[in-house]
Design an enzyme around this catalytic site. Sequence first.
Site, short mmCIF file in Angstrom:
data_model
loop_
_atom_site.label_atom_id
_atom_site.label_comp_id
_atom_site.label_asym_id
_atom_site.label_seq_id
_atom_site.Cartn_x
_atom_site.Cartn_y
_atom_site.Cartn_z
N HIS A 127 34.77 39.88 -48.64
CA HIS A 127 35.53 41.14 -48.67
C HIS A 127 36.06 41.43 -47.27
CE1 HIS A 127 35.77 45.49 -50.40
NE2 HIS A 127 36.51 45.43 -49.31
N PRO A 174 50.41 42.04 -51.05
CA PRO A 174 51.79 41.55 -50.80
C PRO A 174 52.71 42.72 -50.45
CG PRO A 174 50.89 40.68 -52.86
CD PRO A 174 49.94 41.74 -52.40
N GLU A 218 34.22 54.54 -54.53
CA GLU A 218 34.05 54.45 -53.08
C GLU A 218 33.74 55.83 -52.48
OE1 GLU A 218 37.44 52.32 -51.55
OE2 GLU A 218 36.72 52.44 -49.50
P1 IMP Z 1 46.15 44.26 -46.30
O1 IMP Z 1 45.94 44.32 -47.78
O2 IMP Z 1 46.02 42.90 -45.71
O3 IMP Z 1 47.42 44.95 -45.89
O4 IMP Z 1 44.91 45.06 -45.64
C1 IMP Z 1 44.90 46.45 -45.38
C2 IMP Z 1 44.87 47.28 -46.65
O5 IMP Z 1 43.63 47.06 -47.32
C3 IMP Z 1 44.90 48.79 -46.41
O6 IMP Z 1 46.21 49.30 -46.33
C4 IMP Z 1 44.18 49.35 -47.63
O7 IMP Z 1 45.08 49.50 -48.71
C5 IMP Z 1 43.22 48.25 -47.99
N1 IMP Z 1 41.84 48.55 -47.58
C6 IMP Z 1 41.20 48.14 -46.49
N2 IMP Z 1 39.93 48.60 -46.49
C7 IMP Z 1 39.78 49.33 -47.60
C8 IMP Z 1 38.69 50.05 -48.18
O8 IMP Z 1 37.57 50.10 -47.68
N3 IMP Z 1 38.96 50.70 -49.34
C9 IMP Z 1 40.14 50.64 -49.98
N4 IMP Z 1 41.17 49.95 -49.48
C10 IMP Z 1 41.00 49.30 -48.31
ZN ZN Z 2 37.72 47.06 -48.80
#
Ligand code: IMP
Ligand code: ZN
Length: 352
Positions: A31, A132, A228
């Site tokens: 994760h 994406p 969450e």
């Molecule tokens: P990406 O999907 O590579 O752009 O990673 C960042 C994105 O992951 C953020 O904009 C969130 O939408 C999501 N994200 C990261 N950590 C969490 C979390 O703990 N809960 C929910 N969404 C998360």
């Molecule tokens: Zn996460």
Amino acid sequence: MLFSKPALDAIEALTPSQVDFLKVLPKAELHAHLNGSIPLPVLQQLAKEYVPSGTDSDSTLLVIKSGIEKLQDGVTFDEIHDFFNLFPAIYALTSTKEALARVASAVLAEFLGLKEEEECPQATYLELRSTPRKTIAMTRLEYVETVLDEVEKYRPDQAVLIVSLDRRMSKEVADECVEAAISLKKRGRRIVGVDLCGDPTAGDMEHFTSHFVAVKAAGLGITLHVAETTENSPEDTLKLLSFKPDRLGHATFLNDEAQGVVIRERMAIEICLTSNLLCKTVSDLETHHIRYYLKKNHPVAICTDDILPFRTNLLGEYAMLLAPAPCGLGLSEDEVERIAAMGHGSRFRINT
Ligand code: IMP
Ligand code: ZN
């Protein structure tokens, strides 16, 4: 490595031999969000090189400047939106194919590469995930291909990709992401699953039903961020569980009915200790839900979530298992070894 307090306190409470034990323990990272895991120096360098495009307003530059400053100084999260508000700055810096490839390469190296003087990498296996994103420089399909090109520089038993959907996505955008994931998997690219993430207080989960039916039919794994926050209703959680996920992210606030489903279906729980403590969804390790699952011998995977804002790594997260209370769970090395094995056991399979 600059650690935030929970991981630092745990590491400092260990003996040198316990730290060595954790370093060589083979750990699976299941994760990790790509844009939340970028090494800070890489992001700072991208900010230095940033050339505003014609469409950038002054406010984009301000967003980048203040986002980088916050990450440099160490972020405090008073509420969940303090976390999500960090991403516009990061996204402004990773919106070209070149920048995206650079951060993907750096994140993969951070988890799987050997650091100076270290004999073992932080993780022996990484399921990286990313949402994406369509930008002026790339389509969503090109986004996924760009990340995959970096992932596939490693062996299949080292690195694979999960495509994330965001709770805020429209049905059409989610369609596009799922189609990209399925078509790339069919072409033999290294996608193993689909995730649902994003602001836990947003979106109607009903509207993702058809997407996860298609994902399952394509033989991809499903992992969902679920329950969450206290704001996630039981209906929201039960709807997500009805998609029959293989794994769950966080699963902090499950009611008895939801917990019954999770235990019965053996849905593995991705546990992100520092993330939960810093985002204040869990107040301390004494009351953390990991204890319930360990008692039930239910599969868990220890993960980092977003090492950039949370300033941790897998060593820090595992230290919190081994360190004595209150900064750790006080488990034995045998118990920690068993938990690491559960992480590996919860990997998505590459089935063609
Ligand atoms: P990406 O999907 O590579 O752009 O990673 C960042 C994105 O992951 C953020 O904009 C969130 O939408 C999501 N994200 C990261 N950590 C969490 C979390 O703990 N809960 C929910 N969404 C998360
Ligand atoms: Zn996460």
